[in-house]
Write an enzyme that holds these catalytic residues in place. Structure first.
Site, PDB file in Angstrom:
ATOM      1  N   ASP A  64      11.070  -7.011   7.140  1.00  0.00           N
ATOM      2  CA  ASP A  64      10.590  -6.107   6.092  1.00  0.00           C
ATOM      3  C   ASP A  64      10.400  -4.694   6.644  1.00  0.00           C
ATOM      4  O   ASP A  64      10.136  -3.768   5.878  1.00  0.00           O
ATOM      5  CB  ASP A  64       9.284  -6.623   5.475  1.00  0.00           C
TER       6      ASP A  64
ATOM      7  N   LYS B 183       1.905   6.547   1.307  1.00  0.00           N
ATOM      8  CA  LYS B 183       1.461   5.345   2.025  1.00  0.00           C
ATOM      9  C   LYS B 183      -0.056   5.364   2.111  1.00  0.00           C
ATOM     10  O   LYS B 183      -0.634   6.297   2.686  1.00  0.00           O
ATOM     11  CB  LYS B 183       2.080   5.309   3.425  1.00  0.00           C
TER      12      LYS B 183
ATOM     13  N   ARG C  72       0.835  -1.199   0.000  1.00  0.00           N
ATOM     14  CA  ARG C  72       0.000   0.000   0.000  1.00  0.00           C
ATOM     15  C   ARG C  72       0.871   1.251   0.000  1.00  0.00           C
ATOM     16  O   ARG C  72       0.444   2.310   0.431  1.00  0.00           O
ATOM     17  CB  ARG C  72      -0.928   0.007   1.196  1.00  0.00           C
TER      18      ARG C  72
ATOM     19  N   ASP D 104      -6.439  -3.967   0.609  1.00  0.00           N
ATOM     20  CA  ASP D 104      -6.933  -2.917  -0.288  1.00  0.00           C
ATOM     21  C   ASP D 104      -5.916  -1.855  -0.691  1.00  0.00           C
ATOM     22  O   ASP D 104      -6.214  -0.989  -1.520  1.00  0.00           O
ATOM     23  CB  ASP D 104      -8.161  -2.233   0.345  1.00  0.00           C
TER      24      ASP D 104
HETATM   25  P1  AMP Z   1       3.237  -4.028   7.883  1.00  0.00           P
HETATM   26  O1  AMP Z   1       2.839  -4.908   9.011  1.00  0.00           O
HETATM   27  O2  AMP Z   1       2.492  -2.716   7.843  1.00  0.00           O
HETATM   28  O3  AMP Z   1       4.708  -3.833   7.792  1.00  0.00           O
HETATM   29  O4  AMP Z   1       2.762  -4.757   6.554  1.00  0.00           O
HETATM   30  C1  AMP Z   1       3.223  -6.031   6.180  1.00  0.00           C
HETATM   31  C2  AMP Z   1       2.892  -6.254   4.727  1.00  0.00           C
HETATM   32  O5  AMP Z   1       1.487  -6.144   4.506  1.00  0.00           O
HETATM   33  C3  AMP Z   1       3.550  -5.266   3.771  1.00  0.00           C
HETATM   34  O6  AMP Z   1       3.851  -5.952   2.593  1.00  0.00           O
HETATM   35  C4  AMP Z   1       2.454  -4.271   3.545  1.00  0.00           C
HETATM   36  O7  AMP Z   1       2.599  -3.569   2.339  1.00  0.00           O
HETATM   37  C5  AMP Z   1       1.222  -5.150   3.537  1.00  0.00           C
HETATM   38  N1  AMP Z   1       0.017  -4.412   3.898  1.00  0.00           N
HETATM   39  C6  AMP Z   1      -0.333  -3.934   5.121  1.00  0.00           C
HETATM   40  N2  AMP Z   1      -1.526  -3.307   5.071  1.00  0.00           N
HETATM   41  C7  AMP Z   1      -1.948  -3.365   3.788  1.00  0.00           C
HETATM   42  C8  AMP Z   1      -3.101  -2.896   3.086  1.00  0.00           C
HETATM   43  N3  AMP Z   1      -4.069  -2.221   3.692  1.00  0.00           N
HETATM   44  N4  AMP Z   1      -3.170  -3.166   1.763  1.00  0.00           N
HETATM   45  C9  AMP Z   1      -2.212  -3.839   1.130  1.00  0.00           C
HETATM   46  N5  AMP Z   1      -1.113  -4.315   1.731  1.00  0.00           N
HETATM   47  C10 AMP Z   1      -0.961  -4.084   3.041  1.00  0.00           C
HETATM   48 MG    MG Z   2       5.953  -2.838   6.678  1.00  0.00          MG
END
Ligand code: AMP
Ligand code: MG
Length: 535
Positions: A280, A133, A113, A145
């Site tokens: 990540d 973002k 996202r 989404d």
């Molecule tokens: P995070 O926990 O925010 O680091 O996210 C982990 C993974 O999930 C990353 O690849 C993010 O891009 C993906 N991600 C988190 N929230 C969303 C969202 N609403 N839509 C698409 N991908 C998401």
């Molecule tokens: Mg992340």
């Protein structure tokens, strides 16, 4: 008029897209969810949103990019910050990366996202990637989404700016806009979804490359792309590495290890808990990145984590952050191994983490205590005692350290008077036992005696301690209040907190209400003490 504003702002943004120009791209520009192989990124355009409105900007970041704050406020530029208006020179894309989440390999993750607009040259001639973002679906969105809500965007915007002003390495945020669209989220993943206002933060950093960008190619045995990415990273971000053999990847790991150690020491200094230290979410530049279910310690509890998803194992608890950083660095070392082919030099480079952490941690704790160093055993013991005192009864970390600077070291002061400032930091004052009081008093007496022994000058000591012990941090309840008001349409508290947190070490006497113990209502409230990854 607004068109003029746009022209001048956009003309000032000089794009020079090194990441997309130098590294292999995904040939497909569709946004459908897929595995992307042999490529560091996919070209993708932000989704069009309904009604972009500017909520806040960081004036310092605007200035860094050479844009006047008034130019940013023009609607045409707000449209740029919402992804509705793409400028000449932008090369919009999402990066491919993998990662270890909660200790397990997750395969491809990627910018699900986040859509980068491209790299601009800042006023110092340094490249800065701009990234939206919450800008819509990308090939890495999996079943989600691609959007972000106001709640999490306020948290990211405020915290990344607050961290910068505290002196903690971090990605920055240029702007916070609402999209006018509604986004459905189930905050606690407990079957209670509700629509929330959509929002987009424009993040800014020299690079958003993460450990996981390397891990994905190593996991796929795509060593060609792995090497391209590593060479690009060395050339653009670590130009001081001159070696052109495999040792350059060892040097890269060493540099990342040291920067990561520095970052974690700063987290420990100010009481920050990242909450999701997956690989990540670990920046190759040692920047704090991805503000999700992070939190700030009110009472000092090394076992605390704000992340409900991690409530069982508390992998990412405050006190475990150095160990997790090191574990993450081991994953990066494993990813670089195919380029080096020898384990020992990588192990040596990993060892730099521990050395750097120890020395920086000691220097940091010495400064918090007002001491020149922790070289003497007695001083090391004082540092350990401070952390013990903080835990014998519920005690506010920020207030304890800040109050310590105002404790007198003079011999003529009665122990019961000397300790008084410190006791302001205790939560349940009526529950303090005589024994606990004694521990606080003894610590204050030992600390004062040590300073008398060193002949420390009070004025200089206070000033130095106040520069290491912030008065204001973004306590969880403060962000939550700003969110609740903003969701009702009043965003003034976002601005007020942004202004407050620009000078976290200053007295700011008129803002004294923010220098206080966490209010009781916030102790167990969602958003204050518990957060999920839902954002
Ligand atoms: P995070 O926990 O925010 O680091 O996210 C982990 C993974 O999930 C990353 O690849 C993010 O891009 C993906 N991600 C988190 N929230 C969303 C969202 N609403 N839509 C698409 N991908 C998401
Ligand atoms: Mg992340």
């Amino acid at each position: 008029m607004s068109q003029d504003g746009l022209v001048s702002a956009s003309e000032k943004l000089q794009f020079d897209n090194r990441f997309t120009a130098s590294l292999p791209s995904d040939g497909d520009d569709g946004t459908y969810s897929r595995q992307v192989v042999g490529a560091c990124y996919s070209r993708v355009e932000p989704a069009v949103v309904q009604d972009p409105k500017l909520i806040a900007i960081s004036v310092e970041i605007a200035e860094l990019l050479g844009i006047a704050p008034d130019e940013i406020k023009q609607q045409d530029f707000v449209d740029v910050l919402a992804g509705n208006n793409l400028l000449e020179g932008m090369d919009t894309h999402s990066a491919c990366y993998g990662g270890h989440q909660f200790g397990h390999w997750s395969g491809q993750l990627g910018d699900g996202r986040a859509i980068a607009l491209g790299e601009v040259l800042d006023v110092n001639g340094r490249h800065q990637m701009l990234q939206l973002k919450g800008a819509g679906p990308t090939p890495y969105s999996r079943s989600a989404d691609g959007l972000a809500v106001l709640r999490s965007s306020i948290r990211e915007f405020l915290c990344s700016e607050a961290m910068h002003h505290l002196g903690v390495p971090t990605t920055r945020a240029l702007s916070l806009v609402t999209t006018g669209d509604q986004v459905v989220r189930d905050i606690l993943y407990d079957g209670n979804p509700r629509p929330e206002p959509g929002a987009i933060v424009c993040r800014v950093a020299p690079s958003f490359i993460r450990f996981g960008n390397f891990e994905i190619f190593a996991a796929r045995e795509d060593y060609k792309t792995l090497q391209q990415l590593a060479d690009f990273t060395v050339a653009t971000e670590f130009p001081e590495i001159e070696d052109d053999g495999p040792d350059r990847y060892v040097a890269l790991l060493g540099q990342v290890a040291e920067r990561t150690a520095d970052m974690v020491v700063e987290w420990l200094r100010v009481g920050f808990v990242h909450g999701v230290m997956n690989t990540d979410n670990m920046s190759i530049l040692g920047l704090t990145i991805d503000y999700g279910p992070y939190g700030w310690l009110d009472n000092y509890d090394p076992n605390w984590t704000p992340n409900t998803t991690d409530a069982q194992h508390r992998r990412y608890r405050f006190g475990n952050q150095p160990a997790v950083a090191q574990w993450n660095l081991v994953q990066l070392a494993n990813a670089l191994l195919p380029l080096v082919n020898k384990v020992e030099p990588l192990e040596e480079a990993l060892g730099l983490f521990g050395h750097r952490f120890e020395s920086r941690w000691s220097a940091m704790m010495a400064k918090k205590l007002g001491l020149p160093s922790l070289d003497e055993a007695a001083d090391k013991a004082l540092a350990e005692d401070a952390l013990k005192v903080l835990q014998i009864i519920e005690t506010d970390m920020t207030m304890f350290w800040r109050e310590l600077s105002s404790v007198s070291c003079s011999e003529s002061v009665e122990p019961s008077d000397r300790v008084k400032p410190l006791t302001k930091a205790i939560y349940a004052k009526e529950q303090v036992s005589e024994e606990q009081k004694l521990v606080f008093t003894e610590f204050a007496e030992n600390w004062a005696a040590r300073h008398r022994g060193l002949g420390t000058r009070e004025e200089a000591r206070r000033a130095s301690m106040n520069s290491a012990n912030p008065k204001y941090v973004l306590r969880n309840y403060m962000a939550q209040l700003a969110i609740e008001r903003a969701e009702q349409g009043d965003t003034s508290l976002v601005q007020e907190l942004l202004d407050l947190l620009k000078a976290p070490y200053a007295e700011q006497e008129d803002k004294g209400s923010y220098y206080a113990l966490r209010p009781d209502w916030a102790r167990t409230k969602t958003g204050c003490s518990q957060l999920s990854c839902s954002s």
